[in-house]
Design a protein around this motif. Structure first.
Motif, PDB file in Angstrom:
ATOM      1  N   UNK A  12      22.304  53.226  12.881  1.00 31.42           N
ATOM      2  CA  UNK A  12      21.208  54.054  13.363  1.00 31.42           C
ATOM      3  C   UNK A  12      20.399  54.576  12.182  1.00 31.42           C
ATOM      4  N   UNK A  13      19.132  54.865  12.463  1.00 32.50           N
ATOM      5  CA  UNK A  13      18.242  55.462  11.476  1.00 32.50           C
ATOM      6  C   UNK A  13      17.993  56.908  11.886  1.00 32.50           C
ATOM      7  N   UNK A  14      18.417  57.850  11.029  1.00 32.26           N
ATOM      8  CA  UNK A  14      18.225  59.266  11.302  1.00 32.26           C
ATOM      9  C   UNK A  14      16.859  59.688  10.771  1.00 32.26           C
ATOM     10  N   UNK A  97      30.455  55.701  11.821  1.00 29.51           N
ATOM     11  CA  UNK A  97      30.235  57.007  11.209  1.00 29.51           C
ATOM     12  C   UNK A  97      29.531  57.953  12.165  1.00 29.51           C
ATOM     13  N   UNK A  98      28.616  57.427  12.961  1.00 34.22           N
ATOM     14  CA  UNK A  98      27.917  58.241  13.951  1.00 34.22           C
ATOM     15  C   UNK A  98      28.890  58.743  15.020  1.00 34.22           C
ATOM     16  N   UNK A  99      29.787  57.867  15.468  1.00 35.18           N
ATOM     17  CA  UNK A  99      30.785  58.269  16.462  1.00 35.18           C
ATOM     18  C   UNK A  99      31.711  59.345  15.897  1.00 35.18           C
ATOM     19  N   UNK A 100      32.119  59.185  14.633  1.00 39.30           N
ATOM     20  CA  UNK A 100      32.992  60.183  14.007  1.00 39.30           C
ATOM     21  C   UNK A 100      32.285  61.522  13.888  1.00 39.30           C
ATOM     22  N   UNK A 101      31.022  61.482  13.491  1.00 36.34           N
ATOM     23  CA  UNK A 101      30.257  62.727  13.360  1.00 36.34           C
ATOM     24  C   UNK A 101      30.117  63.446  14.696  1.00 36.34           C
ATOM     25  N   UNK A 164      30.142  58.668  25.568  1.00 34.53           N
ATOM     26  CA  UNK A 164      28.833  58.298  25.007  1.00 34.53           C
ATOM     27  C   UNK A 164      28.873  56.909  24.403  1.00 34.53           C
ATOM     28  N   UNK A 165      29.895  56.625  23.590  1.00 32.42           N
ATOM     29  CA  UNK A 165      29.924  55.344  22.893  1.00 32.42           C
ATOM     30  C   UNK A 165      30.536  54.229  23.734  1.00 32.42           C
ATOM     31  N   UNK A 166      30.851  54.525  24.982  1.00 34.39           N
ATOM     32  CA  UNK A 166      31.169  53.467  25.937  1.00 34.39           C
ATOM     33  C   UNK A 166      29.901  52.726  26.354  1.00 34.39           C
ATOM     34  N   UNK A 167      28.754  53.381  26.157  1.00 35.84           N
ATOM     35  CA  UNK A 167      27.472  52.771  26.510  1.00 35.84           C
ATOM     36  C   UNK A 167      27.065  51.725  25.493  1.00 35.84           C
ATOM     37  N   UNK A 180      23.870  62.820  14.367  1.00 35.26           N
ATOM     38  CA  UNK A 180      24.048  62.041  15.592  1.00 35.26           C
ATOM     39  C   UNK A 180      24.160  62.993  16.779  1.00 35.26           C
ATOM     40  N   UNK A 181      23.044  63.514  17.173  1.00 40.23           N
ATOM     41  CA  UNK A 181      22.981  64.462  18.287  1.00 40.23           C
ATOM     42  C   UNK A 181      23.132  63.710  19.597  1.00 40.23           C
ATOM     43  N   UNK A 182      23.919  64.290  20.524  1.00 45.41           N
ATOM     44  CA  UNK A 182      24.306  63.551  21.718  1.00 45.41           C
ATOM     45  C   UNK A 182      23.106  63.174  22.585  1.00 45.41           C
ATOM     46  N   UNK A 183      22.177  64.087  22.798  1.00 46.53           N
ATOM     47  CA  UNK A 183      21.055  63.776  23.678  1.00 46.53           C
ATOM     48  C   UNK A 183      20.076  62.802  23.026  1.00 46.53           C
ATOM     49  N   UNK A 184      19.963  62.861  21.703  1.00 44.92           N
ATOM     50  CA  UNK A 184      19.138  61.874  21.003  1.00 44.92           C
ATOM     51  C   UNK A 184      19.763  60.491  21.093  1.00 44.92           C
ATOM     52  N   UNK A 185      21.102  60.436  21.055  1.00 39.96           N
ATOM     53  CA  UNK A 185      21.800  59.155  21.194  1.00 39.96           C
ATOM     54  C   UNK A 185      21.639  58.579  22.598  1.00 39.96           C
TER      55      UNK A 185
END
Length: 316
Positions: A12-14, A97-101, A164-167, A180-185
């Protein structure tokens, strides 16, 4: 079949602060760095003081140490990433890393709320059932409550992260946030399950956080009722003063959280959304040690004693 036309996202690009004017970023960096360092030093000072002062070895200060630990771990997972984002031109983060964060962000966030709820219960028992306080709030019982808070926060964090990361993430990989904000993801997810998963995440978060808030408010309803039965004004003031620091932190915690999650869905710019997000991730941990140090007379006196002991050998 339509989903197969997209390439799956592996990183992802933050976007973060990349759209801000460069001359502002250096000022923001210095401000947030100083607040981050102050938060670390303030919470470490509270933990050290409680550890060294035997008079503070009580349930309330045990919970305060656990809260300080949660504050430190919460900001360590978010603030350094934000500071790097301000000065770096490389803003990508891998899927793992995004999932861990996201996991750590939710774990420490939920743990923080659970600890605030337990601290409210501690004040309720101390004021409404003082004769049973040492039985209901024994050392073993308090340690068990803290363990449950951390375990519950970890379970909630893992559950939301897995949901979230099941998607599937496909198409754009730009996250309009510095973390890695949940609603942005969720905005980047594709597939028919996205809407139901988004609703599920919202229900899980709102149910847990509002449940904690409800129990805190309920505790203070009984506390206020007990305080009003105290005949002297001095007694009422002295009793309520033991709750002021905790109540202030609760208001700050939920107040800043509501700015982010309950703000109107109007035409906000990405820059304003990013700045509003810093209120919860930076300002809340920054204010907590200040509130507890200044509003808690017993802790403030213990900190003064600690400094006086360190300075007395130097003066002699």
């Amino acid at each position: 079949m339509a989903d197969q036309n997209y390439s799956m996202v592996s990183e992802f690009f933050l976007e973060g602060f990349s759209t801000f004017p460069q001359h502002l970023l250096h000022s923001f960096f210095l401000l947030f760095l100083l607040m981050y360092l102050f938060m670390l030093l303030g919470n470490l000072l509270i933990m050290t003081t409680v550890w060294r002062e035997h008079s503070l070895h009580t349930p309330m200060y045990l919970f305060l140490c656990a809260l300080s630990t949660s504050e430190i771990l919460f900001t360590v997972t978010v603030t350094p990433r934000m500071l790097v984002d301000m000065l770096s031109t490389h803003h990508t983060i891998t899927w793992a890393a995004c999932a861990s964060q996201l996991f750590f962000f939710f774990t420490f966030g939920f743990t923080h709320s659970f600890l605030l709820m337990i601290m409210g219960y501690d004040r309720y028992v101390a004021i409404c059932h003082p004769l049973r306080y040492h039985v209901l709030m024994s050392n073993r019982g308090c340690a068990r409550l803290v363990s449950w808070s951390w375990t519950g926060g970890s379970i909630m964090g893992m559950m939301v992260t897995l949901i979230v990361f099941h998607l599937n993430f496909c198409g754009s990989n730009v996250i309009h946030h510095f973390a890695c904000h949940v609603f942005s993801l969720l905005k980047l997810a594709c597939g028919k399950e996205t809407a139901s998963v988004s609703l599920g995440v919202i229900l899980v978060c709102v149910s847990a956080l509002m449940g904690c808030l409800f129990l805190i408010v309920l505790s203070y309803v009984f506390i206020v009722a007990a305080i009003l039965r105290i005949p002297s004004a001095e007694g009422r003031h002295k009793t309520f003063s033991t709750c002021v620091s905790h109540l202030t932190v609760v208001i700050v915690h939920y107040g800043f959280a509501s700015i982010i999650y309950l703000k109107p869905r109007g035409p906000h710019s990405m820059d304003s959304n990013t700045l509003m997000a810093t209120t919860y991730t930076v300002f809340t941990p920054f204010l907590s040690p200040i509130i507890f140090s200044l509003r808690n007379k017993e802790l403030k006196n213990a900190i003064k004693k600690s400094f006086q002991r360190k300075l007395s050998p130097l003066s002699s």
